[in-house]
Design a protein around this motif. Sequence first.
Motif, short mmCIF file in Angstrom:
data_model
loop_
_atom_site.label_atom_id
_atom_site.label_comp_id
_atom_site.label_asym_id
_atom_site.label_seq_id
_atom_site.Cartn_x
_atom_site.Cartn_y
_atom_site.Cartn_z
N PHE A 281 -8.55 -1.06 -21.43
CA PHE A 281 -8.41 -2.14 -20.46
C PHE A 281 -9.32 -3.27 -20.85
CE2 PHE A 281 -12.10 0.02 -19.06
CZ PHE A 281 -12.80 -0.74 -18.15
N ARG A 282 -8.98 -4.47 -20.46
CA ARG A 282 -9.75 -5.63 -20.89
C ARG A 282 -9.63 -6.74 -19.85
NH1 ARG A 282 -6.92 -7.59 -26.30
NH2 ARG A 282 -6.69 -5.34 -26.58
N LEU A 283 -10.50 -7.72 -19.99
CA LEU A 283 -10.43 -8.91 -19.16
C LEU A 283 -10.56 -10.11 -20.06
CD1 LEU A 283 -10.43 -10.38 -16.43
CD2 LEU A 283 -12.90 -10.10 -16.37
N ALA A 284 -9.45 -10.70 -20.43
CA ALA A 284 -9.37 -11.96 -21.16
C ALA A 284 -10.47 -12.15 -22.17
CB ALA A 284 -9.38 -13.12 -20.16
N PRO B 42 -13.41 6.13 -15.81
CA PRO B 42 -12.67 6.04 -14.54
C PRO B 42 -13.32 5.10 -13.52
CG PRO B 42 -12.75 8.31 -15.30
CD PRO B 42 -13.68 7.53 -16.19
N LEU B 43 -14.64 5.17 -13.42
CA LEU B 43 -15.31 4.29 -12.46
C LEU B 43 -15.33 2.85 -12.96
CD1 LEU B 43 -18.27 6.45 -11.12
CD2 LEU B 43 -16.22 5.73 -9.91
N LEU B 44 -15.46 2.64 -14.26
CA LEU B 44 -15.41 1.28 -14.80
C LEU B 44 -14.06 0.65 -14.49
CD1 LEU B 44 -17.14 1.80 -18.27
CD2 LEU B 44 -18.00 0.40 -16.38
N GLN B 45 -13.01 1.40 -14.64
CA GLN B 45 -11.68 0.88 -14.32
C GLN B 45 -11.56 0.55 -12.84
OE1 GLN B 45 -9.47 4.21 -15.91
NE2 GLN B 45 -8.87 3.05 -17.73
N GLN B 46 -12.17 1.39 -12.00
CA GLN B 46 -12.15 1.14 -10.56
C GLN B 46 -12.93 -0.13 -10.22
OE1 GLN B 46 -13.31 4.50 -8.12
NE2 GLN B 46 -14.15 3.15 -6.56
N TRP B 47 -14.11 -0.27 -10.82
CA TRP B 47 -14.96 -1.43 -10.53
C TRP B 47 -14.36 -2.72 -11.06
CZ3 TRP B 47 -19.84 1.43 -12.72
CH2 TRP B 47 -20.18 2.47 -11.86
N ALA B 48 -13.57 -2.64 -12.13
CA ALA B 48 -12.97 -3.85 -12.71
C ALA B 48 -11.78 -4.35 -11.90
CB ALA B 48 -12.52 -3.56 -14.15
N SER B 49 -11.29 -3.49 -11.00
CA SER B 49 -10.14 -3.88 -10.20
C SER B 49 -10.53 -4.91 -9.16
CB SER B 49 -9.56 -2.64 -9.48
OG SER B 49 -8.62 -3.03 -8.50
N PRO B 50 -9.69 -5.93 -8.92
CA PRO B 50 -9.99 -6.92 -7.88
C PRO B 50 -10.20 -6.28 -6.51
CG PRO B 50 -8.18 -7.67 -9.24
CD PRO B 50 -8.45 -6.24 -9.65
#
Length: 220
Positions: A3-6, A209-217
């Motif tokens: 997963f990434r953010l721009a 898993p938590l990083l993905q959760q925290w990255a969610s808006p």
Amino acid sequence: MRFRLALPALAVALAASAAWGPPAAAAPGEGGGAASDTPTAGQPTPSGGSGGAAYGQSAPKPKHRRRHRAQPTSKATGGVHRFPIAGAFDSGGPDAGFGAKRPGHRHQGQDLAAASGTPVVAPYRGVVTAVRYQAKGAGRYVVIDGEDYDYVFMHLRTGSIVVREGERVRTGQAIGEVGSTGESSGPHLHFELWVGAWYDGGHPVDPLPLLQQWASPASG
């Protein structure tokens, strides 16, 4: 899952290739870290490339009073958390993840590629227990005794660390900046999540898993 953010045009090789030599003295505001592989008294010494994935325990972590905390579940509890990088990032491929093979050991965290100088923040409130430096491994690193997990941030940029040992930090507070200190071939944050105390009876767990959760808006 990647997963990434721009992250525009940032190509980072996360496998370590060469150790950077230590400075003659610690950078201002970085806790007076040790030179090279010399352990600072009372602290465990990271010893491994690409995020200091393996450690020795020749110098045990000093004992201090810790709050009793229940075993965390796969979901963060106790309040809103923040993603540790405040900016564009890329989680990389399988080699960047927890459990990936390294020479003689397994990767104990998640590598997050980001531009050098990108702010690194505390995912949750807690107390800073280590601000250290090691050339052949973790580089500039910070450990936070959070109220749910222990959080570890490695390869921080020289001169960027703005917290000190014993300081209480709040959720989202600046810790430092993404860098490439220690054994690192490009700017990235090596992030570890520990259940229990870091090298004082605890153990690392997969932070993805938590990083993905925290990255969610929706995480706030």
